[in-house]
Design a protein around this motif. Structure first.
Motif, PDB file in Angstrom:
ATOM      1  N   GLU A  14      -2.140  -2.529 -10.516  1.00  8.94           N
ATOM      2  CA  GLU A  14      -3.276  -2.936  -9.703  1.00  8.94           C
ATOM      3  C   GLU A  14      -4.305  -3.537 -10.634  1.00  8.94           C
ATOM      4  OE1 GLU A  14      -4.932  -0.003  -7.093  1.00  8.94           O
ATOM      5  OE2 GLU A  14      -3.483  -0.513  -5.553  1.00  8.94           O
ATOM      6  N   LYS A  15      -5.441  -3.928 -10.059  1.00  6.93           N
ATOM      7  CA  LYS A  15      -6.469  -4.594 -10.844  1.00  6.93           C
ATOM      8  C   LYS A  15      -7.002  -3.693 -11.962  1.00  6.93           C
ATOM      9  CE  LYS A  15     -10.741  -5.489  -9.357  1.00  6.93           C
ATOM     10  NZ  LYS A  15     -11.801  -6.039  -8.505  1.00  6.93           N
ATOM     11  N   ARG A  29      11.334  -1.262 -15.875  1.00  9.31           N
ATOM     12  CA  ARG A  29      11.056  -2.032 -14.661  1.00  9.31           C
ATOM     13  C   ARG A  29      11.171  -1.154 -13.419  1.00  9.31           C
ATOM     14  NH1 ARG A  29      13.817  -6.230 -17.487  1.00  9.31           N
ATOM     15  NH2 ARG A  29      15.758  -5.714 -16.438  1.00  9.31           N
ATOM     16  N   GLN A  30      12.095  -0.212 -13.439  1.00 10.20           N
ATOM     17  CA  GLN A  30      12.234   0.729 -12.321  1.00 10.20           C
ATOM     18  C   GLN A  30      10.998   1.612 -12.210  1.00 10.20           C
ATOM     19  OE1 GLN A  30      14.626   0.798 -10.083  1.00 10.20           O
ATOM     20  NE2 GLN A  30      13.882   2.587  -9.018  1.00 10.20           N
ATOM     21  N   MET A  31      10.472   2.060 -13.350  1.00  4.83           N
ATOM     22  CA  MET A  31       9.266   2.891 -13.340  1.00  4.83           C
ATOM     23  C   MET A  31       8.056   2.100 -12.854  1.00  4.83           C
ATOM     24  SD  MET A  31       9.853   5.057 -16.827  1.00  4.83           S
ATOM     25  CE  MET A  31       8.611   6.306 -16.611  1.00  4.83           C
ATOM     26  N   VAL A  32       7.940   0.848 -13.283  1.00  5.20           N
ATOM     27  CA  VAL A  32       6.829   0.004 -12.836  1.00  5.20           C
ATOM     28  C   VAL A  32       6.935  -0.263 -11.344  1.00  5.20           C
ATOM     29  CG1 VAL A  32       5.824  -2.302 -13.020  1.00  5.20           C
ATOM     30  CG2 VAL A  32       6.426  -1.033 -15.082  1.00  5.20           C
ATOM     31  N   SER A  33       8.138  -0.483 -10.854  1.00  6.85           N
ATOM     32  CA  SER A  33       8.346  -0.693  -9.428  1.00  6.85           C
ATOM     33  C   SER A  33       7.906   0.534  -8.633  1.00  6.85           C
ATOM     34  CB  SER A  33       9.817  -1.004  -9.164  1.00  6.85           C
ATOM     35  OG  SER A  33      10.077  -1.076  -7.804  1.00  6.85           O
ATOM     36  N   LYS A  34       8.223   1.711  -9.129  1.00  5.48           N
ATOM     37  CA  LYS A  34       7.805   2.958  -8.474  1.00  5.48           C
ATOM     38  C   LYS A  34       6.285   3.090  -8.504  1.00  5.48           C
ATOM     39  CE  LYS A  34       8.473   6.887  -6.465  1.00  5.48           C
ATOM     40  NZ  LYS A  34       8.885   6.946  -5.075  1.00  5.48           N
ATOM     41  N   ALA A  39       1.170   3.039  -5.596  1.00 10.32           N
ATOM     42  CA  ALA A  39      -0.182   2.497  -5.464  1.00 10.32           C
ATOM     43  C   ALA A  39      -0.397   1.891  -4.084  1.00 10.32           C
ATOM     44  CB  ALA A  39      -0.441   1.462  -6.554  1.00 10.32           C
ATOM     45  N   THR A  40       0.606   1.201  -3.568  1.00  4.75           N
ATOM     46  CA  THR A  40       0.511   0.610  -2.241  1.00  4.75           C
ATOM     47  C   THR A  40       0.424   1.689  -1.166  1.00  4.75           C
ATOM     48  OG1 THR A  40       1.765  -1.303  -2.987  1.00  4.75           O
ATOM     49  CG2 THR A  40       1.634  -0.954  -0.610  1.00  4.75           C
ATOM     50  N   GLN A  41       1.252   2.724  -1.279  1.00  2.01           N
ATOM     51  CA  GLN A  41       1.220   3.813  -0.305  1.00  2.01           C
ATOM     52  C   GLN A  41      -0.118   4.545  -0.333  1.00  2.01           C
ATOM     53  OE1 GLN A  41       4.596   6.306  -1.121  1.00  2.01           O
ATOM     54  NE2 GLN A  41       6.027   4.933  -0.076  1.00  2.01           N
ATOM     55  N   TYR A  42      -0.669   4.765  -1.521  1.00  2.00           N
ATOM     56  CA  TYR A  42      -1.950   5.448  -1.645  1.00  2.00           C
ATOM     57  C   TYR A  42      -3.051   4.625  -0.977  1.00  2.00           C
ATOM     58  CZ  TYR A  42      -5.636   8.306  -3.717  1.00  2.00           C
ATOM     59  OH  TYR A  42      -6.702   9.144  -3.906  1.00  2.00           O
ATOM     60  N   ARG A  43      -3.035   3.323  -1.192  1.00  2.00           N
ATOM     61  CA  ARG A  43      -4.059   2.456  -0.593  1.00  2.00           C
ATOM     62  C   ARG A  43      -3.934   2.438   0.934  1.00  2.00           C
ATOM     63  NH1 ARG A  43      -7.484  -1.480  -2.458  1.00  2.00           N
ATOM     64  NH2 ARG A  43      -6.562  -1.463  -4.527  1.00  2.00           N
ATOM     65  N   GLU A  44      -2.704   2.453   1.458  1.00  2.00           N
ATOM     66  CA  GLU A  44      -2.514   2.459   2.904  1.00  2.00           C
ATOM     67  C   GLU A  44      -2.988   3.762   3.540  1.00  2.00           C
ATOM     68  OE1 GLU A  44       1.613   1.675   3.529  1.00  2.00           O
ATOM     69  OE2 GLU A  44       1.434  -0.464   3.054  1.00  2.00           O
ATOM     70  N   GLY A  47      -7.089   4.287   1.886  1.00  2.00           N
ATOM     71  CA  GLY A  47      -7.986   3.155   2.009  1.00  2.00           C
ATOM     72  C   GLY A  47      -8.783   2.840   0.765  1.00  2.00           C
ATOM     73  N   GLU A  48      -8.352   3.321  -0.367  1.00  2.00           N
ATOM     74  CA  GLU A  48      -9.023   3.039  -1.642  1.00  2.00           C
ATOM     75  C   GLU A  48      -7.979   2.946  -2.745  1.00  2.00           C
ATOM     76  OE1 GLU A  48     -10.236   7.583  -2.949  1.00  2.00           O
ATOM     77  OE2 GLU A  48     -11.702   6.358  -1.889  1.00  2.00           O
ATOM     78  N   PRO A  49      -8.328   2.367  -3.895  1.00  2.00           N
ATOM     79  CA  PRO A  49      -7.348   2.244  -4.984  1.00  2.00           C
ATOM     80  C   PRO A  49      -6.937   3.611  -5.534  1.00  2.00           C
ATOM     81  CG  PRO A  49      -9.316   0.927  -5.441  1.00  2.00           C
ATOM     82  CD  PRO A  49      -9.584   1.707  -4.212  1.00  2.00           C
ATOM     83  N   VAL A  50      -5.734   3.686  -5.997  1.00  2.00           N
ATOM     84  CA  VAL A  50      -5.211   4.936  -6.538  1.00  2.00           C
ATOM     85  C   VAL A  50      -5.872   5.231  -7.885  1.00  2.00           C
ATOM     86  CG1 VAL A  50      -3.215   3.796  -7.608  1.00  2.00           C
ATOM     87  CG2 VAL A  50      -3.095   6.213  -7.081  1.00  2.00           C
ATOM     88  N   PRO A  51      -6.337   6.470  -8.108  1.00  2.00           N
ATOM     89  CA  PRO A  51      -6.860   6.837  -9.431  1.00  2.00           C
ATOM     90  C   PRO A  51      -5.726   6.896 -10.463  1.00  2.00           C
ATOM     91  CG  PRO A  51      -7.617   8.373  -7.740  1.00  2.00           C
ATOM     92  CD  PRO A  51      -6.575   7.509  -7.120  1.00  2.00           C
TER      93      PRO A  51
END
Length: 118
Positions: A14-15, A29-34, A39-44, A47-51
């Motif tokens: 993320e940013k 690459r598998q770890m980065v994909s996870k 991060a996407t699931q946490y934001r959904e 509603g805020e960026p993952v710590p």
């Protein structure tokens, strides 16, 4: 000057979060994909960026899961999770292939890491 595609071991999740990989690139690459998925699931959900602490903990749990069963191969890489949070400031976590998670002020991993601590 960086050429496109030359930076294969550092990835942006993320940013405010980046992940560096030391070890086998396909496992990294598998770890980065996870990480990106978490991060996407946490934001959904929230509603805020993952710590950074939460993301590193979830990555460590995922990595540790691969050491529990005989029919899956454990990861052959370590991950350095670097994050910046307005409340906690800069953070650096290292996730070992065993799933162990440690927070550091400075850290080196990989083949030349012993040279940096002398």
């Amino acid at each position: 000057m960086m050429m496109k595609g030359s930076l294969r071991r550092v990835h942006f999740v993320e940013k405010h979060i980046g992940v560096g990989i030391a070890g086998l690139l396909p496992d990294g690459r598998q770890m980065v994909s996870k990480c990106r998925e978490e991060a996407t699931q946490y934001r959904e959900v929230y509603g805020e960026p993952v710590p950074g602490r939460v993301l590193a903990d979830r990555l460590a749990r995922f990595t540790h899961l691969y050491t529990l069963y005989w029919h899956v191969r454990s990861f052959g890489c370590s991950a350095l999770v670097a994050a910046y949070d307005g409340a906690e400031g800069p953070q650096l976590y290292m996730v070992e292939p065993s799933g162990m998670l440690m927070r550091y002020n400075a850290c080196a991993t990989g083949t030349g890491s012993s040279e940096y601590f002398q």
